[in-house]
Design a protein around this motif. Structure first.
Motif, short mmCIF file in Angstrom:
data_model
loop_
_atom_site.label_atom_id
_atom_site.label_comp_id
_atom_site.label_asym_id
_atom_site.label_seq_id
_atom_site.Cartn_x
_atom_site.Cartn_y
_atom_site.Cartn_z
N GLU A 277 -32.11 10.23 -6.60
CA GLU A 277 -31.32 11.00 -5.66
C GLU A 277 -29.89 11.12 -6.19
OE1 GLU A 277 -32.37 10.40 -1.36
OE2 GLU A 277 -33.00 8.46 -2.15
N ARG A 278 -29.19 12.15 -5.73
CA ARG A 278 -27.85 12.42 -6.22
C ARG A 278 -26.90 12.67 -5.07
NH1 ARG A 278 -31.55 13.98 -9.75
NH2 ARG A 278 -31.17 13.39 -11.94
N ILE A 279 -25.70 12.14 -5.21
CA ILE A 279 -24.64 12.36 -4.23
C ILE A 279 -23.41 12.85 -4.98
CG2 ILE A 279 -23.07 11.27 -2.60
CD1 ILE A 279 -25.30 9.43 -1.76
N ALA A 280 -22.93 14.02 -4.61
CA ALA A 280 -21.73 14.58 -5.25
C ALA A 280 -20.50 14.15 -4.47
CB ALA A 280 -21.83 16.10 -5.29
N LEU A 281 -19.48 13.72 -5.19
CA LEU A 281 -18.20 13.39 -4.56
C LEU A 281 -17.27 14.59 -4.68
CD1 LEU A 281 -17.29 9.73 -5.57
CD2 LEU A 281 -18.52 10.55 -3.57
N GLY A 282 -16.66 14.94 -3.56
CA GLY A 282 -15.68 16.01 -3.56
C GLY A 282 -14.29 15.46 -3.28
N ALA A 283 -13.36 16.36 -3.09
CA ALA A 283 -11.97 15.96 -2.84
C ALA A 283 -11.86 15.19 -1.53
CB ALA A 283 -11.08 17.20 -2.79
N LEU A 284 -10.89 14.29 -1.48
CA LEU A 284 -10.63 13.55 -0.24
C LEU A 284 -10.07 14.51 0.82
CD1 LEU A 284 -8.89 10.21 -1.30
CD2 LEU A 284 -11.13 10.47 -0.27
N PRO A 285 -10.56 14.44 2.04
CA PRO A 285 -9.95 15.23 3.12
C PRO A 285 -8.50 14.81 3.33
CG PRO A 285 -12.07 14.29 3.79
CD PRO A 285 -11.71 13.66 2.49
N GLY A 286 -7.73 15.71 3.95
CA GLY A 286 -6.30 15.48 4.14
C GLY A 286 -5.96 14.13 4.75
N PRO A 287 -6.58 13.73 5.88
CA PRO A 287 -6.22 12.44 6.48
C PRO A 287 -6.47 11.26 5.56
CG PRO A 287 -7.40 13.81 8.06
CD PRO A 287 -7.48 14.51 6.74
N ASP A 288 -7.60 11.28 4.82
CA ASP A 288 -7.89 10.19 3.90
C ASP A 288 -6.92 10.19 2.72
OD1 ASP A 288 -9.98 9.32 5.47
OD2 ASP A 288 -11.47 10.52 4.40
N ALA A 289 -6.55 11.38 2.26
CA ALA A 289 -5.59 11.47 1.15
C ALA A 289 -4.24 10.90 1.57
CB ALA A 289 -5.45 12.92 0.70
N ARG A 290 -3.81 11.23 2.79
CA ARG A 290 -2.53 10.69 3.28
C ARG A 290 -2.61 9.18 3.46
NH1 ARG A 290 -2.55 15.85 5.64
NH2 ARG A 290 -3.82 15.19 7.42
N LYS A 291 -3.76 8.68 3.89
CA LYS A 291 -3.93 7.23 4.06
C LYS A 291 -3.84 6.53 2.70
CE LYS A 291 -7.14 3.78 5.93
NZ LYS A 291 -8.48 3.58 6.55
N LEU A 292 -4.42 7.15 1.66
CA LEU A 292 -4.33 6.57 0.32
C LEU A 292 -2.86 6.49 -0.12
CD1 LEU A 292 -6.58 7.50 -2.71
CD2 LEU A 292 -4.13 7.24 -2.97
N LEU A 293 -2.12 7.58 0.07
CA LEU A 293 -0.71 7.57 -0.30
C LEU A 293 0.06 6.50 0.47
CD1 LEU A 293 -0.01 11.42 -0.35
CD2 LEU A 293 -0.07 9.91 -2.33
N ALA A 294 -0.22 6.39 1.77
CA ALA A 294 0.50 5.42 2.59
C ALA A 294 0.20 4.00 2.16
CB ALA A 294 0.14 5.61 4.06
N GLY A 295 -1.04 3.76 1.66
CA GLY A 295 -1.40 2.42 1.23
C GLY A 295 -0.59 1.94 0.04
N VAL A 296 -0.08 2.86 -0.76
CA VAL A 296 0.72 2.49 -1.93
C VAL A 296 2.21 2.62 -1.65
CG1 VAL A 296 1.18 3.01 -4.36
CG2 VAL A 296 -1.14 3.25 -3.46
N VAL A 297 2.59 3.72 -1.02
CA VAL A 297 4.01 4.02 -0.84
C VAL A 297 4.56 3.38 0.43
CG1 VAL A 297 5.69 5.90 -0.63
CG2 VAL A 297 3.69 6.18 -2.08
N GLY A 298 3.71 3.24 1.44
CA GLY A 298 4.16 2.73 2.72
C GLY A 298 4.24 3.85 3.74
#
Length: 830
Positions: A277-298
């Motif tokens: 079976e195969r699962i394709a990963l796409g771009a992070l949605p906006g809320p998750d992308a902002r959460k990633l940034l906040a986890g590093v930058v604050g």
């Protein structure tokens, strides 16, 4: 270099182990330095063996930042005093070699530490949907799942997170092999099996030398065990096949930039699986992308610039690698603002220069995959990046590569880019019945577009780039002309420019409309480019051909811009007949697309005048009818009714049946809006009965009459009768592949069902919202939101019904159209 030879510059044991543990943890130099409280330059020197004897506090801080196990931390501390393993000139015994692992060969460990699962990135965010899918698919013994996607999308993080959860419930836990498939020298099957055997407890000094013998031992060692095997960064199926366990209770997770399409169920059957079976990963949605940034930058720092953060997420395209790099740059520069970083990234020509942090950069990640492509695939990627629209297909690639009409080679290049994870499928449209499917089309990630443009500038001449783009433009317009032939308008277009034969033949009107819908952005690009270069004959020819398509799909293209360009080209050519036709079309766009009937009226009046001057009686009749619609939508109902009756007389004199039919349902529409719905219903019933072939050639007209009759029944209060008539009209438009009719019927049906309190109202209105939004029909979408609001109001969900009504009002903003005003009046009464 011989392992027994003296080397005064040989690698330092501590440096090699530090580098290995950092890679296993999935950390960049920047991230590890930050976690351990060191400078990036200091960490680089430690990994290069340029620090004579690191202080104990430094080593302890690194071990803690790497989350090493006690034995691993002790090994790292001991390596500080062990010095260089090779520089002494003492030969290393063959029993100390770790097959295929140069780092450990140089360290000279007799048995390497079992490779742990890399640590989760501290900023891991999102991927809940993908992890849930993985958990479901990995719940079965023998499951084999390939997680694939473009460079930097976070494949390793996802498979490691999933494996860690599985390892907690499987007796033998997790086994991890970094196959280094993107490296210049990927790990061989012989080396990978050696690592796995060692992890399973086999003394390396007793490993068989041959691959076959090692595989036989591997089969025996895995037969009675239960665990999860992670094969990270696989290059191809050949690298993976020998490593699939052949017995026991195993689950295999594979990450790869490639889909590994040639890894099939037959390969995994030995592991008890029914298939890969195969699962394709796409771009992070906006809320998750902002959460990633906040986890590093604050979060506080990001909260000060919300708009800049949104733009940063957009520029990074939701790519986790790019987001982490951007976050790391901000975290290491506390005086920088997000806006300051954006200033360095907005210029696409310099964007990849700004997306680096320490030894990690987006460009390098892309370059690894690019180097593994064949020449056709590289050329295709470079030239696809020159096209400012998504949705590439094999025909586009054939034009870019200047291949013969046989598309096999182009399709092969396209498939290679998809398999390499550099092109991702464009999702099929959500309104299948509206003819918006887009199968077989693909797009480049925004940052890969920038990368491809860089490669094109470096590897292709400007003349070659321009010639490739010109072939695509010409091919698109030739296909538009072929598609338009299925939708003739009332006047035969003048053949002012002869395009080459289209590479995409159409066997039906629905296939032609499907293509136009799928390629709507490409068509707009081609028309704009043609207008910019003032190719007037081409513009008039193409827009003449596509006018009939506009009648079926009012929102397919920016028709106001398209028809304005055609009017200007007709003026430049001195062609009053073409000018008149396209002024009528421009009026159509003002009426139906942008809902500004007051601007439509002068265009139709000027067209009417031009037709009179050149003696075109049919054109004059049609322009007269078109002024009817503009007057009607401006609310000038009495004038509109007079014009509609005049148009009907003109068409009757000319024997123009189609014009007479449209005039009759225009008359009925005006009668209804004048407050005479019973009279309107009679007009529309008579028109329907008068059709020569309502189930065949006149089926679209039958649908038009049916839709209008449904509105008449609503006006007289017969809501159940309106539902029956509207559903029949809807079925007709679906069968005829008529997007505008589908949207109109769905919008009306959703409101009527809501007013009836039907349990179907929410489902129909929800579908209407999706279809109308996709088609770009803001008025019908607003009507569907109004219907959802009525349902919420009836159920006393005040917050929901107000939200739905507000959404409907926002979609109606800026229009003076009569239908819009009517909907706004209904909203106001609620």
């Amino acid at each position: 270099m011989s392992l027994g030879a003296a080397d005064p510059d040989g690698p330092d044991v501590f440096a090699v182990l530090l580098r290995r543990y950092r890679r296993a943890a999935g950390l960049s130099q920047q991230q590890l330095a930050q976690a351990a409280g060191l400078g990036v330059r200091t960490l680089r020197d430690l990994e290069r063996g340029r620090v004579g004897r690191p202080q104990r506090a430094t080593v302890t801080g690194l071990a803690e930042a790497l989350r090493l196990r006690p034995a691993e931390a002790q090994r790292l501390r001991r390596s500080v005093s062990s010095g260089r393993s090779v520089s002494s000139g003492q030969p290393v015994s063959s029993g100390q070699l770790v097959d295929g692992d140069p780092d450990l060969e140089l360290v000279g460990l007799t048995t390497p530490p079992r490779v742990p699962l890399p640590a989760d990135p501290p900023d891991f965010s999102g991927r809940g949907t993908e992890l849930d899918r993985l958990a479901g698919r990995m719940s079965r013994s023998g499951a084999v799942v390939v997680v694939h996607g473009p460079p930097g999308i976070g494949k390793t993080s996802v498979v490691v997170r999933a494996a860690r959860e599985l390892a907690a419930v499987l007796p033998d836990g997790a086994f991890f092999v970094d196959l280094r498939g993107t490296a210049r020298q990927p790990v061989t099957s012989r080396a990978a099996v050696a690592q796995l055997l060692a992890d399973l407890g086999v003394d390396r000094r007793r490993l068989p030398s041959g691959l076959d013998e090692r595989l036989a031992l591997y089969e025996a060692m895995t037969a009675g065990r239960s665990g999860v095997l992670v094969l990270d960064d696989a290059r191809d199926a050949a690298q993976v096949r020998p490593l699939l366990p052949t017995g026991g209770d195993w689950r295999v997770l594979i990450s790869s930039r490639r889909q590994l399409t040639d890894l099939t169920g037959a390969d995994s059957a030995a592991a008890g699986s029914t298939g890969v079976e195969r699962i394709a990963l796409g771009a992070l949605p906006g809320p998750d992308a902002r959460k990633l940034l906040a986890g590093v930058v604050g979060p506080a720092r990001l909260a000060a610039e919300p708009a800049a953060v949104d733009e940063l997420v957009r520029i990074c395209g939701g790519l986790p690698l790019a987001l982490r790099i951007a976050a790391s740059r901000l975290a290491s520069r506390p005086l920088w603002t997000v806006g300051g970083l954006l200033d360095r990234l907005r210029d696409s020509r310099r964007r990849l220069d700004g997306l680096y942090a320490g030894d990690v950069e987006v460009r390098a990640a892309f370059m690894v995959s690019y180097r593994q492509l064949d020449p056709d695939q590289r050329t295709a990627l470079r030239r696809l990046a020159l096209l400012p629209w998504p949705g590439y297909d094999a025909t586009t690639v054939a034009d870019l590569l200047d291949l013969d009409p046989d598309l096999d080679r182009a399709a092969s290049a396209l498939a290679g880019l998809v398999e390499a994870g550099l092109l991702t499928p464009v999702p099929a449209g959500g309104s299948g019945s509206a003819g918006t499917g887009s199968g077989g089309r693909f797009r480049l990630h925004d940052l890969l577009v920038v990368f491809g443009q860089e490669r094109a500038a470096d590897e292709d001449s400007l003349a070659d780039q321009q010639a490739a783009v010109e072939r695509v433009r010409t091919g698109l317009l030739a296909t538009v002309v072929a598609a338009g032939a299925w939708f003739p308008s009332y006047q035969e277009p003048l053949d002012r420019h002869r395009f080459p034969a289209a590479r995409t033949p159409f066997g039906s009107a629905s296939a032609a409309l499907d293509w136009c819908t799928a390629q709507r952005r490409a068509i707009t690009w081609a028309l704009r480019r043609t207008a910019q270069h003032q190719r007037h004959a081409e513009i008039v020819t193409v827009v003449d051909a596509i006018r009939g398509v506009a009648n079926r799909h009012h929102h397919l293209a920016p028709w106001r811009e398209v028809f304005q360009a055609a009017v200007e080209s007709a003026l430049a050519l001195g062609d009053p007949a073409a000018e008149a036709r396209h002024r009528d079309s421009l009026g159509f766009a003002f009426k139906y697309q942008v809902r500004q009937p007051e601007q439509a009226l002068p265009e139709h009046e000027r067209a009417r005048q031009l037709h009179a001057e050149i003696g075109d009686r049919a054109g004059y009749a049609w322009s007269t009818l078109y002024t009817t619609g503009a007057l009607h939508r401006c609310g000038r109902l009495a004038e509109a009714l007079d014009r509609a009756r005049l148009a009907a007389e003109l068409f009757a004199a000319l024997g123009q049946t189609q014009g007479a039919v449209i005039a009759s349902y225009a008359i009925g529409d005006i009668q209804r809006d004048l407050g005479h719905p019973e009279q309107a219903a009679r007009t529309h019933r008579e028109g329907l009965e008068g059709l020569a072939d309502p189930a065949g050639r006149d089926r679209v007209n039958a649908g038009m009459f049916g839709y209008r009759l449904g509105l008449d029944l609503v006006a007289v209060g017969d809501l159940p009768g309106a539902v029956r008539v509207l559903e029949q009209a809807y079925a007709t438009f679906v069968a005829e592949h008529h997007p505008t009719g589908i949207a109109e019927c769905l919008g009306a049906l959703s409101e009527v069902l809501a007013r009836l309190g039907s349990p179907r109202a929410v489902a129909v209105a929800t579908r209407a919202v999706g279809v109308c939004h996709e088609l770009g029909d803001a008025l019908r979408e607003a009507q569907a939101w109004y219907a959802l609001g009525l349902v919420a109001q009836a159920e006393q969900r005040s917050e929901d019904h107000l939200r739905c009504f507000d959404r409907a009002r926002s979609l109606c903003a800026g229009s003076a159209d009569l239908e819009v005003r009517s909907l706004l009046a209904r909203l106001t009464r609620q």
